[in-house]
Design a protein around this motif. Structure first.
Motif, PDB file in Angstrom:
ATOM      1  N   VAL A 206       0.873  -1.182   0.000  1.00  0.00           N
ATOM      2  CA  VAL A 206       0.000   0.000   0.000  1.00  0.00           C
ATOM      3  C   VAL A 206       0.907   1.228   0.000  1.00  0.00           C
ATOM      4  N   ASP A 207       0.832   2.027  -1.055  1.00  0.00           N
ATOM      5  CA  ASP A 207       1.641   3.238  -1.177  1.00  0.00           C
ATOM      6  C   ASP A 207       0.854   4.418  -0.611  1.00  0.00           C
ATOM      7  N   ILE A 208       1.394   5.026   0.438  1.00  0.00           N
ATOM      8  CA  ILE A 208       0.734   6.111   1.168  1.00  0.00           C
ATOM      9  C   ILE A 208       1.385   7.431   0.768  1.00  0.00           C
ATOM     10  N   GLN A 209       0.565   8.436   0.472  1.00  0.00           N
ATOM     11  CA  GLN A 209       1.061   9.752   0.077  1.00  0.00           C
ATOM     12  C   GLN A 209       0.936  10.725   1.244  1.00  0.00           C
ATOM     13  N   GLN A 210       2.062  11.299   1.667  1.00  0.00           N
ATOM     14  CA  GLN A 210       2.067  12.288   2.744  1.00  0.00           C
ATOM     15  C   GLN A 210       2.741  13.566   2.269  1.00  0.00           C
ATOM     16  N   SER A 211       2.185  14.704   2.690  1.00  0.00           N
ATOM     17  CA  SER A 211       2.746  15.993   2.326  1.00  0.00           C
ATOM     18  C   SER A 211       4.179  16.114   2.830  1.00  0.00           C
ATOM     19  N   ALA A 212       5.035  16.660   1.984  1.00  0.00           N
ATOM     20  CA  ALA A 212       6.432  16.843   2.385  1.00  0.00           C
ATOM     21  C   ALA A 212       6.539  17.820   3.548  1.00  0.00           C
ATOM     22  N   VAL A 255      12.984   8.623  -0.607  1.00  0.00           N
ATOM     23  CA  VAL A 255      13.962   9.664  -0.280  1.00  0.00           C
ATOM     24  C   VAL A 255      13.834  10.864  -1.206  1.00  0.00           C
ATOM     25  N   VAL A 256      12.829  10.862  -2.081  1.00  0.00           N
ATOM     26  CA  VAL A 256      12.610  11.984  -2.991  1.00  0.00           C
ATOM     27  C   VAL A 256      11.164  12.444  -2.864  1.00  0.00           C
ATOM     28  N   VAL A 257      10.935  13.708  -3.220  1.00  0.00           N
ATOM     29  CA  VAL A 257       9.602  14.304  -3.199  1.00  0.00           C
ATOM     30  C   VAL A 257       9.079  14.380  -4.630  1.00  0.00           C
ATOM     31  N   ASP A 258       7.847  13.958  -4.816  1.00  0.00           N
ATOM     32  CA  ASP A 258       7.226  14.032  -6.136  1.00  0.00           C
ATOM     33  C   ASP A 258       7.061  15.498  -6.533  1.00  0.00           C
ATOM     34  N   GLN A 259       7.665  15.887  -7.648  1.00  0.00           N
ATOM     35  CA  GLN A 259       7.618  17.287  -8.066  1.00  0.00           C
ATOM     36  C   GLN A 259       6.214  17.716  -8.478  1.00  0.00           C
ATOM     37  N   ALA A 260       5.404  16.788  -8.933  1.00  0.00           N
ATOM     38  CA  ALA A 260       4.060  17.147  -9.387  1.00  0.00           C
ATOM     39  C   ALA A 260       3.093  17.353  -8.236  1.00  0.00           C
ATOM     40  N   THR A 261       3.218  16.556  -7.167  1.00  0.00           N
ATOM     41  CA  THR A 261       2.254  16.615  -6.068  1.00  0.00           C
ATOM     42  C   THR A 261       2.840  17.143  -4.763  1.00  0.00           C
ATOM     43  N   GLY A 262       4.160  17.214  -4.653  1.00  0.00           N
ATOM     44  CA  GLY A 262       4.774  17.676  -3.412  1.00  0.00           C
ATOM     45  C   GLY A 262       4.601  16.714  -2.256  1.00  0.00           C
TER      46      GLY A 262
END
Length: 397
Positions: A206-212, A255-262
């Motif tokens: 499960v891939d969880i998206q959290q704000s940087a 270890v990287v932040v998605d540039q499109a969604t932050g």
């Protein structure tokens, strides 16, 4: 009667002309209910959007070109690693293997003749019956024949490998999808589409998206010592709002932040023996990232907001007087506010009888939830009430 005054203090003050906020019409201190606070460790729980991903996914692709003769599996079934899936026409590859095998035999015969020739030339060269150059040429021819055997054997191995590749096996164990090619289709190693796709669904990622920004704030709090790391246990809420019955664990964070969604991706692993989770499902992940130390859990009924939006509450002050304090309450846990500033252990927070309560008003504190006690009036109070009733009756005549 003390708790009865919590709800009737304001009305009695209006009728009896009391001297100020917090006193009843008979001049008694207003009864309030309180709870005593102690520090506790409060988990910092977050609920984030997530998406399910197969634990393993493999595309079935041909490694040789040819026409599909047979398909050995049922679409949507479970296949095991190494199980045959397709049969490609092996005629050309079988012929190539036979040719390579014949080449090996031919090279071995040539080598044997060259070896015998070199052995015969050796004593003649030593007796100077032939030139040494003839003997050297014979030895070189023998070595060339040996090298040709090795070359033909490598070609035979290649031909046998290609012949084996005409049977397309399952690269992994898992659930196979629909077949994109049918019997009779021509396939090649350079085609864009795979023959089929196999996915392993137990366990499930499960891939969880959290704000940087939220992750940065959490790391700062961890570095400052205000919070401590929590366990990596994760719970899921499915698309229909129900809870997934099993818990998972966080494996790692990108270890990287998605540039499109932050956002930063956190990957959790869940058991999926029943196959309830399918790849691509949208879910909600609920887990505690940290534990906030030395925090207070204050009932929501005790916290109020002033015109500037600051959180305030009343505590039992010195001399049993109401004391108003401004606190830091930024989030809730269940029916309580989490207060991190403005209180100290042992404070008695007023939770009942807050109507018309003003700072500095005298109060009669009792533990919250104390049952009411109805006490009959004394004989002196009865005489006073009768006298007041007779005076009102005489004034109306």
């Amino acid at each position: 009667m003390l708790l009865a005054a919590c709800g009737s203090g304001g009305e009695a003050q209006q009728k009896g002309g009391g001297s100020g906020g917090g006193r009843g019409g008979d001049g008694r201190p207003k009864a309030v209910g309180f709870v005593t606070l102690q520090t506790s460790a409060v988990p910092v729980t977050v609920e984030l959007a997530a998406r399910t991903v197969a634990f393993q996914s493999s595309e079935v692709r041909p490694q040789v070109a040819g026409v599909i003769q047979r398909r050995f599996f049922t679409e949507g079934s479970f296949v095991r690693q190494g199980q045959p899936l397709y049969q490609i026409d092996p005629s050309l590859y079988r012929a190539a293997a036979n040719e390579a095998r014949a080449g090996v035999a031919n090279a071995q015969a040539t080598f044997e003749a060259a070896r015998v020739r070199a052995d015969r030339f050796r004593p003649l060269a030593e007796a100077e019956a032939i030139s040494r150059q003839d003997y050297t040429d014979a030895v070189a021819t023998q070595r060339q024949a040996r090298a040709q055997i090795d070359l033909n054997r490598a070609q035979l191995d290649t031909a046998r490998t290609n012949l084996r590749f005409t049977t397309v096996p399952a690269p992994i164990s898992g659930r196979i999808g629909r077949s994109l090619f049918t019997v009779g289709a021509l396939v090649s190693t350079s085609q864009a589409d795979p023959l089929a796709t196999i996915q392993q669904l137990d366990p499930m990622f499960v891939d969880i998206q959290q704000s940087a920004a939220d992750l940065l704030a959490l790391r700062r709090n961890l570095a400052s010592g205000g919070v401590t790391p929590a366990s990596t246990t994760v719970r899921l809420k499915l698309e229909d709002g129900s809870d997934y019955g099993r818990t998972g664990t966080v494996e790692f964070a990108e270890v990287v932040v998605d540039q499109a969604t932050g956002t930063v991706t956190l990957r959790a692993r869940f058991p999926n023996p029943d196959g309830l989770l399918l790849p691509g499902m949208f879910v909600r992940a609920v887990f505690s990232q940290a534990v906030q130390q030395n925090a207070f859990l204050v009932p929501q009924a005790a916290v109020q907001r002033d015109p500037r939006g600051s959180a305030t509450l009343f505590v039992v002050g010195a001399g049993n007087k109401a004391e108003q304090r401004t606190v830091d309450a930024t989030r809730t846990v269940g029916a309580n506010w989490v207060v991190t500033k403005g209180l100290k252990p042992g404070d008695r927070i007023i939770t009942q009888g807050l109507a018309d309560l003003k700072p500095g008003a005298p109060i009669a504190p009792v533990p919250a939830g104390t049952p009411q006690r109805v006490v009959p009036p004394s004989p002196e109070e009865m005489k006073k009430m009768q006298a007041q009733g007779q005076g009102k009756a005489g004034g109306g005549r």
